[in-house]
Design an enzyme around this catalytic site. Sequence first.
Site, PDB file in Angstrom:
ATOM      1  N   CYS A 129      58.920 -32.221  -1.662  1.00  0.00           N
ATOM      2  CA  CYS A 129      58.947 -31.238  -2.734  1.00  0.00           C
ATOM      3  C   CYS A 129      58.905 -31.971  -4.070  1.00  0.00           C
ATOM      4  O   CYS A 129      59.604 -32.966  -4.248  1.00  0.00           O
ATOM      5  CB  CYS A 129      60.224 -30.409  -2.610  1.00  0.00           C
ATOM      6  SG  CYS A 129      60.381 -29.140  -3.880  1.00  0.00           S
ATOM      7  N   HIS A 165      57.685 -22.528   2.146  1.00  0.00           N
ATOM      8  CA  HIS A 165      58.295 -23.512   1.245  1.00  0.00           C
ATOM      9  C   HIS A 165      58.259 -22.998  -0.198  1.00  0.00           C
ATOM     10  O   HIS A 165      59.277 -23.030  -0.904  1.00  0.00           O
ATOM     11  CB  HIS A 165      57.553 -24.848   1.367  1.00  0.00           C
ATOM     12  CG  HIS A 165      58.029 -25.919   0.427  1.00  0.00           C
ATOM     13  ND1 HIS A 165      58.608 -27.093   0.848  1.00  0.00           N
ATOM     14  CD2 HIS A 165      58.016 -25.984  -0.936  1.00  0.00           C
ATOM     15  CE1 HIS A 165      58.943 -27.826  -0.207  1.00  0.00           C
ATOM     16  NE2 HIS A 165      58.581 -27.173  -1.316  1.00  0.00           N
ATOM     17  N   GLU A 166      57.091 -22.531  -0.629  1.00  0.00           N
ATOM     18  CA  GLU A 166      56.956 -22.092  -2.030  1.00  0.00           C
ATOM     19  C   GLU A 166      57.805 -20.852  -2.304  1.00  0.00           C
ATOM     20  O   GLU A 166      58.452 -20.757  -3.354  1.00  0.00           O
ATOM     21  CB  GLU A 166      55.488 -21.835  -2.377  1.00  0.00           C
ATOM     22  CG  GLU A 166      54.593 -23.065  -2.307  1.00  0.00           C
ATOM     23  CD  GLU A 166      55.130 -24.251  -3.087  1.00  0.00           C
ATOM     24  OE1 GLU A 166      55.833 -24.048  -4.093  1.00  0.00           O
ATOM     25  OE2 GLU A 166      54.862 -25.387  -2.679  1.00  0.00           O
ATOM     26  N   HIS A 182      61.486 -21.235  -3.070  1.00  0.00           N
ATOM     27  CA  HIS A 182      61.846 -21.612  -4.439  1.00  0.00           C
ATOM     28  C   HIS A 182      62.260 -20.388  -5.262  1.00  0.00           C
ATOM     29  O   HIS A 182      63.011 -20.509  -6.228  1.00  0.00           O
ATOM     30  CB  HIS A 182      60.670 -22.303  -5.136  1.00  0.00           C
ATOM     31  CG  HIS A 182      60.510 -23.747  -4.804  1.00  0.00           C
ATOM     32  ND1 HIS A 182      61.450 -24.694  -5.100  1.00  0.00           N
ATOM     33  CD2 HIS A 182      59.491 -24.415  -4.196  1.00  0.00           C
ATOM     34  CE1 HIS A 182      61.026 -25.887  -4.698  1.00  0.00           C
ATOM     35  NE2 HIS A 182      59.841 -25.742  -4.140  1.00  0.00           N
TER      36      HIS A 182
HETATM   37 NI    NI Z   1      58.925 -27.455  -3.388  1.00  0.00          NI
END
Ligand code: NI
Length: 187
Positions: free
Chosen positions: A98, A140-141, A144
């Site tokens: 990341c 993953h995105e 956030h």
């Molecule tokens: Ni990330």
Amino acid sequence: MTVMPISRMGAEVLKSRAAEVRDATDPAVHALVDDMLQTMIASHGVGLAAPQVGAPVRIVMFFVPAMRNNGVEIPLTIMVNPVIEPTGPDQAEDWEACLSVPGLTGRVPRWTSIRYSFTDLQGDKQVRDARDFHARVVQHECDHLDGVLYPMRMTDMGSLSFSDVLRAEAQAAGEDIDIDEEGVPLE
Ligand code: NI
């Protein structure tokens, strides 16, 4: 368009739930997206979420290179207010990294099959199905946007490693290893 500094683990903006965007066609939204795109390109990322550039709003972008998706490229996709649901029971572990956790990598379990929906920059609703690496990048995105970084998803912290050490070890052992920087395959 501006390359923005990337928030790193520990920053408050990465810990909290980002706010819904009311109007995806708002010029201020498009200006932020332009800055995010410049930042993602400059950072050699294949994904970026707005909180990573200090903007606590539900916007992410990503693309998937063909080499990571059975030869099928997923072009740059910009998502406003994305929502994910798993479409199967299976999870798989793979390496993730990341831009907000620079230098490190670890193995993270993710749903292998998802459906995701979002609003595009024209204000239209889109729905897609994704599997494997494509599904991993989206998860993953979108994490956030809820204050979640990949180490918080790891079930075995024993795999958390410095990427350069891991690559050197793999090379010494004659093994191939794919480590992703926000989904980027690193050489
Ligand atoms: Ni990330």
